[in-house]
Design a protein around this motif. Sequence first.
Motif, PDB file in Angstrom:
ATOM      1  N   THR A   1      34.197  15.607  -4.730  1.00  0.00           N
ATOM      2  CA  THR A   1      33.826  16.893  -4.387  1.00  0.00           C
ATOM      3  C   THR A   1      34.307  17.732  -5.387  1.00  0.00           C
ATOM      4  N   ALA A   2      33.544  18.789  -5.724  1.00  0.00           N
ATOM      5  CA  ALA A   2      34.022  19.756  -7.014  1.00  0.00           C
ATOM      6  C   ALA A   2      34.437  21.064  -6.488  1.00  0.00           C
ATOM      7  N   ALA A   3      35.561  21.529  -6.549  1.00  0.00           N
ATOM      8  CA  ALA A   3      36.068  22.670  -5.777  1.00  0.00           C
ATOM      9  C   ALA A   3      36.568  23.677  -6.750  1.00  0.00           C
ATOM     10  N   GLY A   4      36.733  24.932  -6.567  1.00  0.00           N
ATOM     11  CA  GLY A   4      37.108  26.024  -7.448  1.00  0.00           C
ATOM     12  C   GLY A   4      36.674  27.463  -7.083  1.00  0.00           C
ATOM     13  N   HIS A   5      35.548  27.404  -6.537  1.00  0.00           N
ATOM     14  CA  HIS A   5      34.944  28.584  -6.246  1.00  0.00           C
ATOM     15  C   HIS A   5      35.756  29.394  -4.772  1.00  0.00           C
ATOM     16  N   THR A   6      35.833  30.541  -4.749  1.00  0.00           N
ATOM     17  CA  THR A   6      36.336  30.958  -3.562  1.00  0.00           C
ATOM     18  C   THR A   6      35.509  31.741  -2.662  1.00  0.00           C
ATOM     19  N   THR A   7      34.439  31.426  -2.743  1.00  0.00           N
ATOM     20  CA  THR A   7      33.340  31.779  -1.957  1.00  0.00           C
ATOM     21  C   THR A   7      31.886  31.161  -1.943  1.00  0.00           C
ATOM     22  N   ILE A   8      31.092  31.454  -1.139  1.00  0.00           N
ATOM     23  CA  ILE A   8      29.887  30.566  -1.154  1.00  0.00           C
ATOM     24  C   ILE A   8      29.120  30.258  -2.581  1.00  0.00           C
ATOM     25  N   ILE A   9      28.566  29.191  -2.716  1.00  0.00           N
ATOM     26  CA  ILE A   9      27.932  28.743  -3.948  1.00  0.00           C
ATOM     27  C   ILE A   9      26.330  28.899  -3.804  1.00  0.00           C
ATOM     28  N   ASN A  10      25.840  29.655  -4.622  1.00  0.00           N
ATOM     29  CA  ASN A  10      24.378  29.975  -4.269  1.00  0.00           C
ATOM     30  C   ASN A  10      23.375  28.997  -5.179  1.00  0.00           C
ATOM     31  N   CYS A  11      23.997  28.727  -6.345  1.00  0.00           N
ATOM     32  CA  CYS A  11      22.751  27.878  -7.208  1.00  0.00           C
ATOM     33  C   CYS A  11      23.641  26.932  -8.042  1.00  0.00           C
ATOM     34  N   ILE A  12      22.719  25.901  -8.692  1.00  0.00           N
ATOM     35  CA  ILE A  12      23.414  24.653  -9.607  1.00  0.00           C
ATOM     36  C   ILE A  12      22.384  24.634 -10.537  1.00  0.00           C
ATOM     37  N   CYS A  13      22.745  23.957 -11.616  1.00  0.00           N
ATOM     38  CA  CYS A  13      21.969  23.394 -12.858  1.00  0.00           C
ATOM     39  C   CYS A  13      22.588  22.700 -13.558  1.00  0.00           C
ATOM     40  N   VAL A  14      21.823  21.804 -14.304  1.00  0.00           N
ATOM     41  CA  VAL A  14      22.567  20.592 -15.077  1.00  0.00           C
ATOM     42  C   VAL A  14      22.094  20.727 -16.377  1.00  0.00           C
ATOM     43  N   SER A  15      22.871  20.439 -17.243  1.00  0.00           N
ATOM     44  CA  SER A  15      22.498  20.240 -18.550  1.00  0.00           C
ATOM     45  C   SER A  15      22.794  18.716 -18.920  1.00  0.00           C
ATOM     46  N   ILE A  16      21.709  18.121 -19.064  1.00  0.00           N
ATOM     47  CA  ILE A  16      21.873  16.661 -19.241  1.00  0.00           C
ATOM     48  C   ILE A  16      22.314  16.412 -20.944  1.00  0.00           C
ATOM     49  N   SER A  17      21.937  17.450 -21.915  1.00  0.00           N
ATOM     50  CA  SER A  17      22.209  17.279 -23.252  1.00  0.00           C
ATOM     51  C   SER A  17      23.880  17.360 -23.670  1.00  0.00           C
ATOM     52  N   LYS A  18      24.447  18.390 -22.759  1.00  0.00           N
ATOM     53  CA  LYS A  18      26.017  18.734 -22.683  1.00  0.00           C
ATOM     54  C   LYS A  18      26.568  17.949 -21.548  1.00  0.00           C
ATOM     55  N   ASN A  19      26.106  17.155 -20.687  1.00  0.00           N
ATOM     56  CA  ASN A  19      26.644  16.417 -19.748  1.00  0.00           C
ATOM     57  C   ASN A  19      27.498  17.218 -18.984  1.00  0.00           C
ATOM     58  N   MET A  20      26.729  18.299 -18.344  1.00  0.00           N
ATOM     59  CA  MET A  20      27.628  19.310 -17.400  1.00  0.00           C
ATOM     60  C   MET A  20      26.559  19.704 -16.477  1.00  0.00           C
ATOM     61  N   VAL A  21      27.392  20.061 -15.265  1.00  0.00           N
ATOM     62  CA  VAL A  21      26.807  20.690 -14.255  1.00  0.00           C
ATOM     63  C   VAL A  21      27.617  22.066 -13.984  1.00  0.00           C
ATOM     64  N   PHE A  22      26.645  23.186 -13.735  1.00  0.00           N
ATOM     65  CA  PHE A  22      27.126  24.411 -13.471  1.00  0.00           C
ATOM     66  C   PHE A  22      26.797  24.860 -12.252  1.00  0.00           C
ATOM     67  N   THR A  23      27.809  25.772 -11.221  1.00  0.00           N
ATOM     68  CA  THR A  23      27.363  26.397 -10.260  1.00  0.00           C
ATOM     69  C   THR A  23      27.636  27.714 -10.367  1.00  0.00           C
ATOM     70  N   GLY A  24      27.141  28.729  -9.497  1.00  0.00           N
ATOM     71  CA  GLY A  24      27.133  29.780  -9.392  1.00  0.00           C
ATOM     72  C   GLY A  24      27.458  30.338  -8.037  1.00  0.00           C
ATOM     73  N   SER A  25      28.271  31.265  -7.936  1.00  0.00           N
ATOM     74  CA  SER A  25      28.850  31.831  -6.714  1.00  0.00           C
ATOM     75  C   SER A  25      28.923  33.333  -6.308  1.00  0.00           C
ATOM     76  N   ASP A  26      28.901  33.609  -5.096  1.00  0.00           N
ATOM     77  CA  ASP A  26      29.231  35.086  -4.714  1.00  0.00           C
ATOM     78  C   ASP A  26      30.601  35.464  -5.244  1.00  0.00           C
ATOM     79  N   ASP A  27      31.575  34.575  -5.733  1.00  0.00           N
ATOM     80  CA  ASP A  27      32.715  35.151  -6.119  1.00  0.00           C
ATOM     81  C   ASP A  27      32.754  35.737  -7.628  1.00  0.00           C
ATOM     82  N   GLN A  28      31.390  35.667  -7.930  1.00  0.00           N
ATOM     83  CA  GLN A  28      30.912  36.314  -9.332  1.00  0.00           C
ATOM     84  C   GLN A  28      31.304  35.553 -10.619  1.00  0.00           C
ATOM     85  N   THR A  29      31.476  34.178 -10.317  1.00  0.00           N
ATOM     86  CA  THR A  29      31.874  33.396 -11.425  1.00  0.00           C
ATOM     87  C   THR A  29      30.819  32.277 -11.495  1.00  0.00           C
ATOM     88  N   ILE A  30      30.642  31.691 -12.610  1.00  0.00           N
ATOM     89  CA  ILE A  30      29.692  30.361 -12.743  1.00  0.00           C
ATOM     90  C   ILE A  30      30.876  29.130 -13.270  1.00  0.00           C
TER      91      ILE A  30
END
Length: 218
Positions: free
Chosen positions: A182-211
């Motif tokens: 379980t990945a945590a850190g956002h302070t409110t709803i997570i709306n979207c997600i994307c994955v970068s295979i080349s960089k081996n990372m996953v990114f999440t976007g939230s109502d808390d105005q952070t990615i």
Amino acid sequence: IDDQISMRWFLKEDKEIQYFVLDRIDFPNGTAYFNMKLPQKAGKTPCIIHNNCIIGHTSKKDRFKLYGLWYISEDEDSVKVSSGQMNPTPRFVESIRTLKGHFDVVTAAVANENNIYTASLDKTIRTWNFDGKMKTMKYVHSRGAVWGMSLVKKDEGDVIITASHDKTSQWLDVSTMETKMTAAGHTTIINCICVSISKNMVFTGSDDQTIRGYDLSR
């Protein structure tokens, strides 16, 4: 913070304001009328229906049409470009298969070579074969729905990563639908997600105005 949440906070904190909550049967919102069907069960015709809890003009229009509540002609509703000419008629492709099983709005879908995985406001992720037969159902995120999903191929097996209402992102083994991490850190709803295979990372976007970015190799 959107206007709806702001108004709730305002009414909760200001004790001097007097207000009246309209009856959900006579004045239903989208959930009460289209999903819970409260007026229909009570045998009553609502005074007004708030066609919310669904995104996009076309979706709202189609839902009203489905329930016989759309009274505007196509000509009146057509969107015109600045030149005054009608937009070109889009080319439609007919579906070849319909999957049914969720009992609320479907919010996300991903697939691998074996299955289709869908998420919904009913707080489930369902697994289907390509013939449209549901194979499994998993309740996730008891405090809210899954708003997005990505499917990642890993050496030890495919993983679904969720973007969820409960502020977390779960990493699920597709073979068992058990949570691996379980990945945590956002302070409110997570709306979207994307994955970068080349960089081996996953990114999440939230109502808390952070990615937020997470290491996919973990």
